[in-house]
Design an enzyme around this catalytic site. Structure first.
Site, short mmCIF file in Angstrom:
data_model
loop_
_atom_site.label_atom_id
_atom_site.label_comp_id
_atom_site.label_asym_id
_atom_site.label_seq_id
_atom_site.Cartn_x
_atom_site.Cartn_y
_atom_site.Cartn_z
N TYR A 53 -1.52 6.04 -45.87
CA TYR A 53 -1.42 4.59 -46.10
C TYR A 53 0.03 4.22 -46.34
CZ TYR A 53 -5.61 1.78 -46.18
OH TYR A 53 -6.67 1.02 -45.79
N THR A 227 3.09 -6.06 -26.08
CA THR A 227 2.28 -4.87 -26.28
C THR A 227 3.16 -3.67 -25.97
OG1 THR A 227 1.56 -4.90 -23.99
CG2 THR A 227 0.13 -6.01 -25.58
N LYS A 230 1.46 -1.43 -21.91
CA LYS A 230 1.37 -1.86 -20.51
C LYS A 230 2.54 -1.23 -19.75
CE LYS A 230 -1.44 -5.78 -21.87
NZ LYS A 230 -1.62 -7.24 -21.96
C1 LIG Z 1 -2.32 -7.97 -22.86
C2 LIG Z 1 -1.76 -9.22 -23.40
C3 LIG Z 1 -1.94 -9.59 -24.74
C4 LIG Z 1 -2.94 -8.91 -25.66
O1 LIG Z 1 -2.73 -7.61 -25.91
P1 LIG Z 1 -3.89 -6.73 -26.61
O2 LIG Z 1 -3.16 -5.49 -26.98
O3 LIG Z 1 -4.96 -6.55 -25.60
O4 LIG Z 1 -4.38 -7.47 -27.81
C5 LIG Z 1 -1.28 -10.71 -25.20
N1 LIG Z 1 -0.50 -11.44 -24.40
C6 LIG Z 1 -0.32 -11.14 -23.10
C7 LIG Z 1 0.56 -11.99 -22.25
C8 LIG Z 1 -0.96 -10.03 -22.55
O5 LIG Z 1 -0.80 -9.75 -21.26
#
Ligand SMILES: *Cc1c(COP(=O)(O)O)cnc(C)c1O
Length: 433
Positions: A53, A227, A230
């Site tokens: 934590y 994120t 991606k």
């Molecule tokens: C994927 C995405 C998010 C959300 O991300 P998560 O990790 O799925 O919560 C937010 N904004 C944009 C533009 C995205 O493409």
């Protein structure tokens, strides 16, 4: 990776993991928001850092025993700041959606207005879709493309909306938009109405890190969320980058743009989250180191080159792409115009031959989102496997053949699998032993 404890301790779960490995190994991933992490990132994610934590920020924690959590979080923060040229980074948001909510909570009062991209023109759910909590708490106004044939955003209309509605945030960013954004123009409009300029770069952060696309922070944007899973090729997570002067998060500062770093830290914890996931923060640190290498810059350039090649090959075969091409890693294929099929039908047809993508609403789509008039596809994952322009040409051919019924699905499936097996995933194998 070799697994020994899991196959013995929970064979049922290990079989599921093996199934997912086989799916990823054999299938062509075209969903533009997905990617493969390196084995180093995977190893960092699967560590005993998950035991700890560590509410608070490095040096200011609520529990004892923070020697190593402080070290790893400080490292992740320093790497994020350097990579994106930011004054401050918070690496604790659990996901992109959480990161955006944290920024809204940091800067807005209930009922305040945000000016963001229309959802069917490419904006993300978290940019105020009616089904979200944020849409109940704040008011979202929409800008759109001026012309869907070129994809250019209607900046004059955006400016008129800003002057009329006086938004507290002007939000740049998308999850289904294949063109570039004029960041300096948007920042100038934000300045004119005294709004915070926020960029949600979830999809393209890796391409920004790899210097293949411009960085909104360099254009003066105040905040950038992204994120980490991606195009950035890290674990599932998010980072909030900001300009301003980081201060002591234990004291509530005045709501000024200068204080954004502290306001954001306080919105993340204790505003919206509890303890950060330190195993994930460790994996983010590793991914950020990878993203600063020359090899990653090469990767980012190749993602764009592959997208150009795939778009050109699809259009050469008579496909209609929204905005007639792409400037980034993704494209929107108008499946109704190209094949007389809904996005859902095409998603299912391609799934059956081992190519994964997602149905997607097109601008002002008359069909409900569950059917949709198009699909969204992109090149980040295929590029991580080492695929280049010649492979994109084959992929375009298979997509069109499958959708037009010009070849036996089993025949296409065999070719897709052979290609994927020749380009192994950077995440490595799942083996018992
Ligand atoms: C994927 C995405 C998010 C959300 O991300 P998560 O990790 O799925 O919560 C937010 N904004 C944009 C533009 C995205 O493409």
């Amino acid at each position: 990776m070799n697994y020994s404890a899991l196959p013995q301790g929970d064979p049922e779960v290990f079989r599921i993991l093996q199934g997912e490995y086989q799916r990823e190994h054999d299938g062509l991933e075209l969903i533009p928001s997905e990617n493969y992490v390196s084995e180093a990132v995977l190893e960092a994610l699967g560590t005993l850092m998950t035991n700890k934590y560590s509410e608070g920020t490095p040096g200011r924690r609520y529990y004892g025993g923070q020697t190593y959590t402080d070290q790893v979080e400080s490292l992740a923060i320093a790497r994020a700041k350097a990579l994106f040229n930011a004054d401050h980074a918070n690496v604790q948001p659990l996901s992109g959606a959480a990161a955006n909510l944290c920024v809204y909570a940091a800067w807005l009062e209930l009922g305040d207005t945000v000016l963001a991209m229309d959802l069917s023109h490419g904006g993300h759910l978290t940019h105020g879709a009616p089904v979200t909590f944020a849409a109940k708490a704040f008011k979202f106004i929409r800008y759109k493309m001026k012309d869907v044939e070129t994809g250019e955003i209607d900046y004059d209309h955006l400016e008129r909306l800003a002057l009329e509605h006086k938004p507290k945030i002007i939000l740049a960013g998308f999850s289904a938009y294949p063109r570039s954004i004029d960041y300096p123009r948007m920042k100038a409009i934000a300045d004119k109405v005294g709004a915070m300029a926020m960029a949600d770069m979830a999809h393209i952060a890796g391409l920004i890190a790899g210097k293949a696309l411009p960085n909104p922070l360099d254009a003066g944007f105040h905040v950038m969320t992204t994120t980490t899973h991606k195009t950035l090729r890290g674990p599932r997570g998010a980072v909030i980058l900001s300009r301003g002067t980081p201060g002591n998060p234990l004291r509530a500062p005045e709501k000024t743009l200068e204080n954004l770093p502290t306001l954001i830290d306080r919105a993340v914890f204790p505003g919206l989250q509890g303890g950060p996931h330190m195993n994930k923060v460790m994996a983010i640190a590793v991914a950020l180191k990878e993203a600063a290498t020359p090899a990653f810059r090469q990767y980012a350039r190749q993602v764009l080159a592959n997208a150009q090649a795939l778009a050109a090959q699809l259009m050469e075969r008579g496909c209609k792409l929204v905005t007639n091409g792409t400037d980034n890693h993704m494209m929107l294929l108008d499946t109704m115009a190209s094949f007389g099929k809904t996005g859902q039908e095409v998603q299912e047809l391609l799934d059956a031959v081992g190519m994964t993508l997602n149905k997607n609403a097109l601008p002002d789509d008359p069909l409900p989102p569950f059917k949709a008039s198009g699909v969204r596809l992109g090149t980040p994952a295929a590029t991580s496997r080492g695929m280049k322009e010649p492979e994109m040409e084959r992929v375009a051919g298979w997509i069109v053949d499958a959708c037009q019924g010009r070849a036996e699905p089993a025949q296409i499936a065999a070719q897709v699998k052979a290609l994927c097996n020749a380009f192994p995933s950077p995440s490595g194998k799942v083996q018992a032993g």
